[in-house]
Design a protein around this motif. Structure first.
Motif, short mmCIF file in Angstrom:
data_model
loop_
_atom_site.label_atom_id
_atom_site.label_comp_id
_atom_site.label_asym_id
_atom_site.label_seq_id
_atom_site.Cartn_x
_atom_site.Cartn_y
_atom_site.Cartn_z
N VAL A 117 0.78 -1.12 0.05
CA VAL A 117 0.02 0.17 -0.04
C VAL A 117 0.85 1.45 -0.24
CG1 VAL A 117 -1.79 1.10 1.24
CG2 VAL A 117 -1.68 -1.35 1.35
N TYR A 125 1.21 5.43 0.26
CA TYR A 125 0.71 6.45 0.93
C TYR A 125 0.62 7.88 -0.26
CZ TYR A 125 -0.30 10.87 3.45
OH TYR A 125 -0.82 11.89 3.69
N ILE A 140 -5.00 11.75 -2.84
CA ILE A 140 -5.38 10.64 -3.13
C ILE A 140 -6.06 10.60 -4.70
CG2 ILE A 140 -7.52 10.36 -2.25
CD1 ILE A 140 -6.72 7.38 -1.69
N ASP A 171 -13.88 4.83 1.68
CA ASP A 171 -13.57 5.10 2.85
C ASP A 171 -13.69 3.71 3.66
OD1 ASP A 171 -13.90 7.84 2.46
OD2 ASP A 171 -16.00 7.68 3.12
N ARG A 200 -8.96 6.83 3.49
CA ARG A 200 -9.31 6.51 2.05
C ARG A 200 -8.55 5.79 1.50
NH1 ARG A 200 -10.50 12.03 -0.44
NH2 ARG A 200 -11.90 10.75 -1.66
N ARG A 201 -9.10 4.86 0.42
CA ARG A 201 -8.08 4.33 -0.33
C ARG A 201 -8.65 3.60 -1.33
NH1 ARG A 201 -6.23 -1.12 2.88
NH2 ARG A 201 -7.13 -2.71 1.63
N HIS A 260 -7.64 0.66 -4.89
CA HIS A 260 -6.67 -0.56 -5.39
C HIS A 260 -6.71 -0.35 -6.93
CE1 HIS A 260 -7.56 -3.38 -1.68
NE2 HIS A 260 -7.62 -2.16 -1.32
N TRP A 284 -3.38 4.70 -0.18
CA TRP A 284 -4.35 5.33 1.00
C TRP A 284 -4.09 6.52 1.42
CZ3 TRP A 284 -3.74 6.97 6.25
CH2 TRP A 284 -2.43 7.07 6.55
N SER A 285 -4.77 7.31 2.07
CA SER A 285 -4.82 8.86 2.56
C SER A 285 -5.60 9.07 3.72
CB SER A 285 -5.09 9.82 1.61
OG SER A 285 -6.51 9.93 1.32
#
Length: 121
Positions: A69, A71, A75, A95, A100-101, A103, A115-116
């Motif tokens: 993952v 960072y 995002i 969320d 939040r992220r 893929h 993610w952020s």
């Protein structure tokens, strides 16, 4: 390469199309690569050093593969770069309890996430 006793140090990924995988990570994330013959390339200074080796395999979390993952401080911009440079979104921004992220799958089929922090209201 940083060496710390008994800490993660290096990661390797299979890549069926090394040229496309390198081009994607160079364009979307600014990575640089060192080639070690026609079947291996390495990267460093990207949070965890590693490399890609030529193979007809890929890592997917739904098949039990590890999910690495990234960072991002922005995002939405990172998701746009991933899409613009040949990544395939498999889960758009969502969320989760901590932020939040999203893929994505890179050109050789390996899944990653970004993610952020949670969006501020």
């Amino acid at each position: 390469m940083t060496r710390a006793h008994e800490k993660l140090n290096y990661v390797e990924f299979a890549a069926k199309d090394l040229a496309a995988t390198k081009a994607f990570f160079q364009a979307a994330f600014g990575w640089q690569f060192a080639d070690y013959g026609p079947d291996y390339c390495a990267f460093e200074g990207e949070g965890l050093d590693g490399g890609f080796y030529r193979a007809d395999l890929c890592g997917q979390s739904e098949q039990g593969g590890a999910l690495l993952v990234f960072y991002s401080a922005d995002i939405e911009a990172t998701q746009a770069k991933v899409s613009q440079h040949g990544g395939t979104l498999v889960r758009p921004i969502f969320d989760f309890p901590g932020g939040r992220r999203f893929h994505f799958v890179e050109p050789s089929g390996n899944e990653f996430a970004v993610w952020s922090e949670a969006a501020t209201a």
